[in-house]
Design an enzyme around this catalytic site. Structure first.
Site, mmCIF file in Angstrom:
data_model
loop_
_atom_site.group_PDB
_atom_site.id
_atom_site.type_symbol
_atom_site.label_atom_id
_atom_site.label_comp_id
_atom_site.label_asym_id
_atom_site.label_seq_id
_atom_site.Cartn_x
_atom_site.Cartn_y
_atom_site.Cartn_z
ATOM 1 N N LYS A 74 -10.196 0.320 -2.551
ATOM 2 C CA LYS A 74 -10.081 0.090 -1.113
ATOM 3 C C LYS A 74 -10.368 1.373 -0.340
ATOM 4 O O LYS A 74 -9.552 2.290 -0.333
ATOM 5 C CB LYS A 74 -8.685 -0.430 -0.755
ATOM 6 C CG LYS A 74 -8.480 -0.662 0.751
ATOM 7 C CD LYS A 74 -7.089 -1.208 1.056
ATOM 8 C CE LYS A 74 -6.829 -1.308 2.539
ATOM 9 N NZ LYS A 74 -5.478 -1.842 2.844
ATOM 10 N N LYS A 109 -6.826 3.482 -3.375
ATOM 11 C CA LYS A 109 -7.263 3.468 -1.980
ATOM 12 C C LYS A 109 -7.501 4.895 -1.516
ATOM 13 O O LYS A 109 -6.727 5.792 -1.848
ATOM 14 C CB LYS A 109 -6.192 2.769 -1.141
ATOM 15 C CG LYS A 109 -6.425 2.728 0.354
ATOM 16 C CD LYS A 109 -5.288 1.973 1.034
ATOM 17 C CE LYS A 109 -5.353 2.052 2.549
ATOM 18 N NZ LYS A 109 -4.218 1.338 3.194
ATOM 19 N N ASP A 146 0.863 -1.178 0.000
ATOM 20 C CA ASP A 146 0.000 0.000 0.000
ATOM 21 C C ASP A 146 0.902 1.231 0.000
ATOM 22 O O ASP A 146 1.459 1.607 1.042
ATOM 23 C CB ASP A 146 -0.911 0.010 1.222
ATOM 24 C CG ASP A 146 -2.014 -1.043 1.158
ATOM 25 O OD1 ASP A 146 -1.816 -2.076 0.488
ATOM 26 O OD2 ASP A 146 -3.072 -0.838 1.789
#
Length: 277
Positions: A213, A177, A114
């Protein structure tokens, strides 16, 4: 609610993370719901686990060692290990050190990274610079999936959120995300809709599917269902499974367990009945 559990990146991102609480996190991720509840639903522990665990790079090796022991006699799929990297949460570090952090995490066993973008590049409309940085990070990830954190609460405008979404996807992101969870504004449904529309536009234009996400502030079962509904209604059923949809959360799982208890037992339960492991 069980579908939501399978989409959770069960997360701990605290300064006092140690081998002990990371071990508990991994055990909980592999068996997120107590057997007594699963049996009432006609399921077994083999039927459900979270989407991944998510930790700092320094804890990746711990997760890998713990999961190796847990999964030695486990027929279920390997649980992915996600690591936040690239100077999380600010991204305010030299590119060379951010790339090195990715490589170290992957080498230690991370299968998902991430990353966080450099928000300054977006705020000054340096889209080429942002594209180049994300592309370099994707290369550093190797075979690991890359989720690109936009930190939407620090992008200033909805237009910037949309543009960053497109740039991140063009640079090779497997997921986009919303947030690090550390900003003043994190995952909200209106921002989620903007990012989902960007995913849809990119998919229709190129044929490439990119996951989504939301992270930060998602703490209740009802919120998780709202996000799943947004995915279903905007992008379709493919985006209600964990290969294209994840929820970054630490406290969400406990609330879902409490809702399962209420629906199965008819009584309310307190958090202490649902330990991390």
């Amino acid at each position: 609610m069980l579908r939501a559990i399978t989409c959770i990146d069960l997360t701990t991102l605290a300064g006092d993370d140690t081998l002990t609480n990371v071990t508990r996190l991994c055990h909980k991720a592999k068996q997120p719901v107590q057997e007594k509840y699963l049996s009432q639903l006609g399921l077994t522990t083999a039927d459900i686990q979270t989407g991944a665990v998510c930790v700092y790079p320094a804890r990746v090796a711990d997760c890998a060692a713990v999961l190796k022991r847990i999964e030695a006699d486990d027929t279920r799929a390997h649980l992915p290990i996600a690591a936040v990297a690239t100077g999380f949460p600010s991204g305010q570090y030299a590119l060379s050190t951010r790339l090195e952090e990715i490589k170290i995490a992957v080498n230690d066993g991370a299968t998902e990274i991430d990353i966080v973008i450099n928000r300054a590049l977006a705020l000054k409309n340096d889209w080429k610079g942002l594209y180049d940085e994300i592309k370099a990070m994707k290369k550093a990830c190797g075979k690991a999936h890359m989720k690109t954190i936009l930190a939407v609460g620090e992008l200033g405008t909805a237009a910037n959120v949309y543009k960053c979404s497109l740039v991140a996807m063009m640079a090779g992101s497997d997921f986009i995300k919303t947030s690090t969870g550390k900003e003043a504004v994190n995952a909200t449904l209106p921002i989620g809709l903007i990012m989902a529309r960007a995913i849809q536009a990119y998919w229709l234009k190129t044929g490439f599917t990119v996951g989504f996400k939301p992270a930060g502030g998602i703490r209740t079962a009802s919120q998780a269902i709202q996000w799943l509904t947004l995915m279903q209604e905007t992008l379709g059923p493919l985006w209600t499974h964990n290969d294209l949809f994840r929820i970054g959360a630490s406290g969400l799982l406990t609330d879902i367990e409490k809702e399962l208890h209420f629906n199965l037992a008819g009584t309310y339960a307190t958090d202490d009945l649902f330990p991390m492991a």
